[in-house]
Scaffold this motif. Structure first.
Motif, PDB file in Angstrom:
ATOM      1  N   PRO A  55       0.822  -1.209   0.000  1.00 52.68           N
ATOM      2  CA  PRO A  55       0.000   0.000   0.000  1.00 52.68           C
ATOM      3  C   PRO A  55       0.856   1.261   0.000  1.00 52.68           C
ATOM      4  N   LEU A  56       0.446   2.261  -0.748  1.00 55.51           N
ATOM      5  CA  LEU A  56       1.164   3.527  -0.786  1.00 55.51           C
ATOM      6  C   LEU A  56       0.709   4.412   0.371  1.00 55.51           C
ATOM      7  N   HIS A  57       1.652   5.109   0.994  1.00 51.49           N
ATOM      8  CA  HIS A  57       1.323   6.051   2.058  1.00 51.49           C
ATOM      9  C   HIS A  57       0.957   7.386   1.421  1.00 51.49           C
ATOM     10  N   VAL A  58      -0.267   7.828   1.629  1.00 52.85           N
ATOM     11  CA  VAL A  58      -0.750   9.066   1.022  1.00 52.85           C
ATOM     12  C   VAL A  58      -1.017  10.100   2.106  1.00 52.85           C
ATOM     13  N   SER A  59      -0.410  11.243   1.978  1.00 51.97           N
ATOM     14  CA  SER A  59      -0.655  12.351   2.906  1.00 51.97           C
ATOM     15  C   SER A  59      -1.967  13.040   2.547  1.00 51.97           C
ATOM     16  N   ALA A  60      -2.878  13.091   3.496  1.00 52.31           N
ATOM     17  CA  ALA A  60      -4.158  13.758   3.243  1.00 52.31           C
ATOM     18  C   ALA A  60      -3.948  15.220   2.854  1.00 52.31           C
ATOM     19  N   PHE A  61      -2.969  15.873   3.502  1.00 50.76           N
ATOM     20  CA  PHE A  61      -2.750  17.290   3.219  1.00 50.76           C
ATOM     21  C   PHE A  61      -2.287  17.520   1.784  1.00 50.76           C
ATOM     22  N   SER A  62      -1.558  16.541   1.202  1.00 49.50           N
ATOM     23  CA  SER A  62      -1.125  16.688  -0.191  1.00 49.50           C
ATOM     24  C   SER A  62      -2.325  16.814  -1.117  1.00 49.50           C
ATOM     25  N   LEU A  63      -3.399  16.126  -0.788  1.00 49.59           N
ATOM     26  CA  LEU A  63      -4.611  16.186  -1.598  1.00 49.59           C
ATOM     27  C   LEU A  63      -5.479  17.384  -1.233  1.00 49.59           C
ATOM     28  N   ILE A  64      -5.672  17.582   0.068  1.00 52.65           N
ATOM     29  CA  ILE A  64      -6.599  18.610   0.541  1.00 52.65           C
ATOM     30  C   ILE A  64      -6.183  20.019   0.130  1.00 52.65           C
ATOM     31  N   MET A  65      -4.898  20.314   0.204  1.00 52.31           N
ATOM     32  CA  MET A  65      -4.459  21.693   0.015  1.00 52.31           C
ATOM     33  C   MET A  65      -4.585  22.193  -1.422  1.00 52.31           C
ATOM     34  N   GLY A  66      -4.834  21.302  -2.343  1.00 48.51           N
ATOM     35  CA  GLY A  66      -5.018  21.772  -3.712  1.00 48.51           C
ATOM     36  C   GLY A  66      -6.236  21.162  -4.389  1.00 48.51           C
ATOM     37  N   ARG A  67      -7.111  20.550  -3.571  1.00 47.52           N
ATOM     38  CA  ARG A  67      -8.268  19.835  -4.122  1.00 47.52           C
ATOM     39  C   ARG A  67      -7.817  18.876  -5.229  1.00 47.52           C
ATOM     40  N   ARG A  68      -6.658  18.267  -4.976  1.00 45.80           N
ATOM     41  CA  ARG A  68      -6.097  17.328  -5.941  1.00 45.80           C
ATOM     42  C   ARG A  68      -6.753  15.965  -5.769  1.00 45.80           C
ATOM     43  N   SER A  69      -6.601  15.120  -6.758  1.00 49.15           N
ATOM     44  CA  SER A  69      -7.198  13.794  -6.668  1.00 49.15           C
ATOM     45  C   SER A  69      -6.207  12.717  -7.090  1.00 49.15           C
ATOM     46  N   LEU A  70      -6.371  11.560  -6.471  1.00 49.61           N
ATOM     47  CA  LEU A  70      -5.578  10.371  -6.763  1.00 49.61           C
ATOM     48  C   LEU A  70      -6.534   9.283  -7.206  1.00 49.61           C
ATOM     49  N   SER A  71      -6.276   8.667  -8.335  1.00 50.05           N
ATOM     50  CA  SER A  71      -7.187   7.643  -8.845  1.00 50.05           C
ATOM     51  C   SER A  71      -6.402   6.504  -9.474  1.00 50.05           C
ATOM     52  N   GLY A  72      -7.134   5.485  -9.895  1.00 48.10           N
ATOM     53  CA  GLY A  72      -6.536   4.362 -10.596  1.00 48.10           C
ATOM     54  C   GLY A  72      -7.307   4.069 -11.860  1.00 48.10           C
ATOM     55  N   SER A  73      -6.712   3.312 -12.752  1.00 47.82           N
ATOM     56  CA  SER A  73      -7.383   2.996 -14.016  1.00 47.82           C
ATOM     57  C   SER A  73      -6.930   1.625 -14.490  1.00 47.82           C
ATOM     58  N   ASN A  74      -7.838   0.934 -15.187  1.00 48.82           N
ATOM     59  CA  ASN A  74      -7.589  -0.442 -15.605  1.00 48.82           C
ATOM     60  C   ASN A  74      -8.086  -0.647 -17.035  1.00 48.82           C
ATOM     61  N   ILE A  75      -7.207  -0.803 -17.974  1.00 49.10           N
ATOM     62  CA  ILE A  75      -7.483  -0.948 -19.415  1.00 49.10           C
ATOM     63  C   ILE A  75      -8.630  -0.047 -19.849  1.00 49.10           C
ATOM     64  N   GLY A  76      -9.549  -0.534 -20.680  1.00 45.11           N
ATOM     65  CA  GLY A  76     -10.658   0.273 -21.163  1.00 45.11           C
ATOM     66  C   GLY A  76     -11.716  -0.631 -21.747  1.00 45.11           C
ATOM     67  N   GLY A  77     -12.888  -0.065 -22.037  1.00 42.14           N
ATOM     68  CA  GLY A  77     -13.946  -0.832 -22.657  1.00 42.14           C
ATOM     69  C   GLY A  77     -13.658  -1.066 -24.138  1.00 42.14           C
ATOM     70  N   ILE A  78     -14.505  -1.856 -24.779  1.00 35.91           N
ATOM     71  CA  ILE A  78     -14.287  -2.213 -26.171  1.00 35.91           C
ATOM     72  C   ILE A  78     -14.372  -0.986 -27.081  1.00 35.91           C
ATOM     73  N   ALA A  79     -15.367  -0.132 -26.896  1.00 28.25           N
ATOM     74  CA  ALA A  79     -15.502   1.056 -27.745  1.00 28.25           C
ATOM     75  C   ALA A  79     -14.306   1.984 -27.589  1.00 28.25           C
ATOM     76  N   GLU A  80     -13.845   2.158 -26.342  1.00 31.81           N
ATOM     77  CA  GLU A  80     -12.704   3.043 -26.115  1.00 31.81           C
ATOM     78  C   GLU A  80     -11.421   2.437 -26.666  1.00 31.81           C
ATOM     79  N   THR A  81     -11.301   1.118 -26.605  1.00 33.84           N
ATOM     80  CA  THR A  81     -10.123   0.461 -27.181  1.00 33.84           C
ATOM     81  C   THR A  81     -10.093   0.644 -28.689  1.00 33.84           C
ATOM     82  N   GLN A  82     -11.262   0.567 -29.327  1.00 32.50           N
ATOM     83  CA  GLN A  82     -11.316   0.824 -30.763  1.00 32.50           C
ATOM     84  C   GLN A  82     -10.968   2.277 -31.059  1.00 32.50           C
ATOM     85  N   GLU A  83     -11.458   3.178 -30.222  1.00 33.53           N
ATOM     86  CA  GLU A  83     -11.120   4.601 -30.374  1.00 33.53           C
ATOM     87  C   GLU A  83      -9.606   4.801 -30.297  1.00 33.53           C
ATOM     88  N   MET A  84      -8.977   4.106 -29.352  1.00 31.31           N
ATOM     89  CA  MET A  84      -7.526   4.203 -29.189  1.00 31.31           C
ATOM     90  C   MET A  84      -6.789   3.699 -30.426  1.00 31.31           C
TER      91      MET A  84
END
Length: 352
Positions: free
Chosen positions: A276-305
């Motif tokens: 697990p990654l250690h994430v500082s809440a203040f790093s996100l809060i102070m700039g309304r920043r966001s941390l997310s993840g992503s996993n491949i894509g759907g069929i239509a988006e893969t064709q778009e790519m």
């Protein structure tokens, strides 16, 4: 049912070796594809060696491969999009339930009942699905993709995983011309991230621990390269990025990159560190920043790519190998000894 040549592993400790596997006869909605090239993904190694046993235990024998490019040899009576002779591709998915909210929204990759291209449940023949380290494959038309005719087929294969994995979050977070985009790591995923960000018109900065990668990063489309171990170089970019793509699978300080985001900036993880990654809440809060993840894509988006790659003449940088060198390639992959993806020329299987 018919049999085809393949390479499979009999156990977690076994090397991949020549084998014969069954394929179903095409149904009315199926497309049969002669496989010309198949990319090697790091997840192939994980699953062949049962390193994800707690999440998706491997069923043996396993035939890996989900970066498949080939030529259509036969189609079912209800198929409308493909005909024999067409170039076609298959990625990480070969089916889903098609009815859940995820599928209805075009996000088949999040379907709770998806069928993976290999080591998934095979509803046709029983047992598990077999992947692209084989002579041919039969896939429902809805999960087959068109390949732009102008692209090098060996370089197209990794787009079916590494390509869509990096393209999808950039599209989701609206990467566009004039934005500042960071790519953390310059490997199989990172090099595609650089190419896509550059093609989308962004100012691209690569973060690497290896000063020797600067020249290659610039060749791939980066505007600047930062050696992440140098705190002064990192400090210069504080609060300036619209989007950062983090491709690193090793343990690292995620906060160092969160602090580089501007207000409302996002950092998306596509690498998967085991701890697990250690994430500082203040790093996100102070700039309304966001941390997310992503996993491949759907069929239509893969064709778009793929269409986007055709328009911009983008493919992965590959080292093409015969299938007889696949075990050697696995060992080299673990040492990061490839620029930047291995791709198997499946014509080599004919000599087995």
């Amino acid at each position: 049912m018919y049999n085809v040549k393949a390479y499979s592993a009999a156990s977690a400790a076994s090397p991949l070796a020549s084998a014969t596997i069954p394929r179903r006869d095409p149904t009315e909605s199926d497309v049969q594809i002669e496989i010309l090239f198949c990319g090697i993904c790091h997840s192939d190694v994980h699953q062949v060696r049962n390193e994800w046993s707690s999440v998706m235990p491997t069923v043996y024998p396993i035939v890996p491969g989900h970066e498949i490019v080939g030529r259509v040899t036969q189609v079912g009576s209800a198929v409308t999009k493909y005909q024999p002779g067409d170039l076609a591709a298959v990625g990480c998915l070969v089916d889903s339930d098609r009815t859940c909210p995820q599928c209805q929204a075009g996000f088949e990759q999040f379907c709770p009942n998806l069928t993976l291209t290999f080591n998934g449940m095979d509803k046709h023949l029983g047992g598990v699905t077999y992947g692209g380290y084989s002579a041919s494959i039969v896939v429902d038309e809805r999960f087959v993709l068109r390949v732009p005719a102008n692209l090098d087929l060996a370089g197209v294969a990794p787009l079916l995983c590494a390509g869509i994995t990096t393209y999808s979050p950039m599209r989701h977070w609206g990467v566009t011309q004039g934005q500042k985009v960071g790519v953390v790591g310059l490997g199989g995923l990172g090099h595609m991230g650089v190419k896509f960000a550059h093609a989308l018109g962004a100012q691209v900065v690569v973060f690497t621990t290896s000063p020797g990668k600067k020249e290659d990063a610039l060749r791939l489309g980066a505007d600047a390269v930062v050696v992440s171990r140098n705190p002064d170089e990192m400090q210069k970019h504080t609060g300036s990025f619209d989007f950062i793509l983090d491709t690193i699978s090793a343990d690292h300080d995620i906060n160092a990159y969160i602090n580089l985001l501007r207000r409302d900036g996002n950092i998306t993880l596509v690498g998967a560190p085991s701890k697990p990654l250690h994430v500082s809440a203040f790093s996100l809060i102070m700039g309304r920043r966001s941390l997310s993840g992503s996993n491949i894509g759907g069929i239509a988006e893969t064709q778009e790519m793929l269409d986007f790659c055709g328009e911009h003449n983008l493919t992965a940088d590959v080292e093409v190998i015969p299938i007889q060198k696949v075990n050697e390639a696995y060992e080299r992959l673990l040492k990061s000894d490839v620029k930047y993806r291995f791709c198997i020329d499946m014509a080599s299987l004919k000599s087995e």
